[in-house]
Write a protein that holds these residues in place. Structure first.
Motif, short mmCIF file in Angstrom:
data_model
loop_
_atom_site.label_atom_id
_atom_site.label_comp_id
_atom_site.label_asym_id
_atom_site.label_seq_id
_atom_site.Cartn_x
_atom_site.Cartn_y
_atom_site.Cartn_z
N ASP A 14 0.87 -1.25 0.01
CA ASP A 14 0.01 0.04 0.03
C ASP A 14 0.74 1.20 0.01
OD1 ASP A 14 -2.42 -1.46 0.02
OD2 ASP A 14 -2.37 -1.51 2.43
N SER A 15 2.03 1.16 0.04
CA SER A 15 2.92 2.34 0.02
C SER A 15 3.48 2.64 -1.26
CB SER A 15 4.09 1.83 0.93
OG SER A 15 5.30 2.98 0.70
N ARG A 16 3.79 3.78 -1.59
CA ARG A 16 4.20 4.23 -3.02
C ARG A 16 5.88 4.28 -2.85
NH1 ARG A 16 4.32 10.67 -3.69
NH2 ARG A 16 4.71 11.24 -1.62
N THR A 17 6.47 4.03 -1.74
CA THR A 17 7.85 3.94 -1.70
C THR A 17 8.32 2.68 -2.48
OG1 THR A 17 7.86 4.64 0.54
CG2 THR A 17 10.02 3.61 -0.24
N ASP A 18 9.29 3.10 -3.56
CA ASP A 18 9.93 2.06 -4.28
C ASP A 18 11.42 1.44 -3.70
OD1 ASP A 18 8.39 2.81 -6.65
OD2 ASP A 18 9.52 4.81 -6.77
N SER A 103 4.10 14.88 -0.97
CA SER A 103 3.45 13.83 -0.14
C SER A 103 1.69 14.06 -0.01
CB SER A 103 4.05 13.84 1.41
OG SER A 103 3.36 12.85 2.10
N GLU A 107 3.54 10.11 4.20
CA GLU A 107 5.15 9.82 3.83
C GLU A 107 5.70 11.04 3.78
OE1 GLU A 107 5.18 5.75 1.38
OE2 GLU A 107 4.03 7.41 0.20
#
Length: 336
Positions: A14-18, A103, A107
């Motif tokens: 669910d995070s957009r962190t790559d 953000s 985040e």
């Protein structure tokens, strides 16, 4: 469990962190930092723009462990292989800027790492790009970095460009942003020093992550090493660790939930025990390490060494005919 992370922002669907950590620069310092954070358990991406300062050197002759020196590109290739072996990835992509991510509020501390082909969202960033100081332009005021926006250039004596980024163990004034290697004010233009500084930065980042999950005293206990089997454990060891934990490790902040304190104690115990390596496992790792080093050598060098060491006909192992005439001119017998 151990004290290493079992879940991270990059692993959250669910995070957009790559990436948990983006390392800007694939030189000696960047690869060293990446090795540490990848081994710690963070998803790590190195973005290598192909401008490593070490490539100015014709031959590295003062790096511990290489008695006759090593070609700079071969050293970097070994570093890339080590990062990938530990679960990180190295991408040939030049970074153009590092800025706060736009953000949605969840985040706010994330970073957008911009490249020629897009951007990567990272929870933390290590900048180790001596000749790409302009990547920090969007954060220049925050890091008090007057080096950003200028092109680094060697001084006549090989000293670092002035000014450079003020750091404390690689940490900058921006939470989650670290600087490793020659771009920091803590190092000099020498590969051995910068590899060490990269390791220091990688360790600092891992400790910061652990401190966030527990509290600082626990984070500062983290080290990356293994020990001989039996170093930890045994009769009375569990009680001894409990006593040490109560005496030295309890958080100063009484607001830390007791369940977190209990989890930290048990996770530390598991971490200590997990460091123990049997004699058989040490032998396996040593052999594997030697084989991986052989992978980095040119085939003709390996064949020549085998022919000389075992008095083998060079033609039988694929050496060119001229190898049968003995050592090349200017090379002493035994200079391997």
């Amino acid at each position: 469990m151990t004290t290493r992370p079992d879940t991270t922002p990059a692993a959250d669907p669910d995070s957009r962190t790559d990436a948990d950590v983006a390392v800007v620069g694939g030189g000696a310092a960047g690869l060293s930092a990446a090795t540490f954070v990848a081994r710690y358990g963070l998803e790590t991406t190195v973005l290598d723009g192909g401008k490593a300062a070490i490539t100015q050197c014709a031959h590295v002759e003062n790096y511990l462990g290489f008695p006759a020196g090593i070609d700079p590109n071969r050293l970097l290739e070994l570093g890339r292989t080590q990062v990938e072996t530990e679960g990180g990835q190295v991408v040939d992509e030049r970074v153009t800027a590092v800025r706060p991510a736009d953000s949605d509020g969840s985040e706010s501390d994330a970073f957008a790492v911009e490249t020629g082909s897009g951007e990567l969202i990272a929870d933390r960033v290590v900048v180790a790009a001596a000749y790409d100081g302009e990547v920090l332009d969007p954060l220049a005021d925050a890091v008090a970095d007057t080096h950003a926006g200028t092109e680094a250039a060697d001084d006549a004596d090989g000293s670092p460009p002035d000014p450079f980024v003020p750091t404390d163990g690689g940490r900058t004034e921006v939470p989650g942003l670290y600087v490793a290697g020659w771009m920091s004010d803590e190092t000099v233009h020498q590969v051995g020093v910068n590899v060490g500084h990269g390791a220091r930065v990688g360790l600092a980042l891992a400790r910061d992550d652990m401190s966030d999950r527990y509290w600082p005293a626990v984070g500062e206990r983290y080290v990356d090493w293994v020990v001989h089997d039996g170093r930890y454990g045994g009769d009375g060891w569990d009680d001894h660790v409990d006593e040490w934990f109560e005496r030295e490790m309890l958080p100063a902040d009484d607001g830390v939930d007791r369940s977190v304190v209990d989890a930290a104690r048990e996770d530390l115990k598991a971490e200590f025990l997990d460091r123990c390596v049997t004699a058989e496992e040490r032998e396996r790792r040593d052999r594997r390490g030697q084989l991986r080093l052989l992978d980095a050598l040119d085939d003709d060098v390996v064949r020549e060494y085998a022919a000389e060491t075992f008095d083998t006909d060079p033609a039988a192992i694929g050496l060119p005919d001229e190898a049968a005439d003995g050592p090349a001119e200017g090379r002493e017998v035994g200079d391997r």
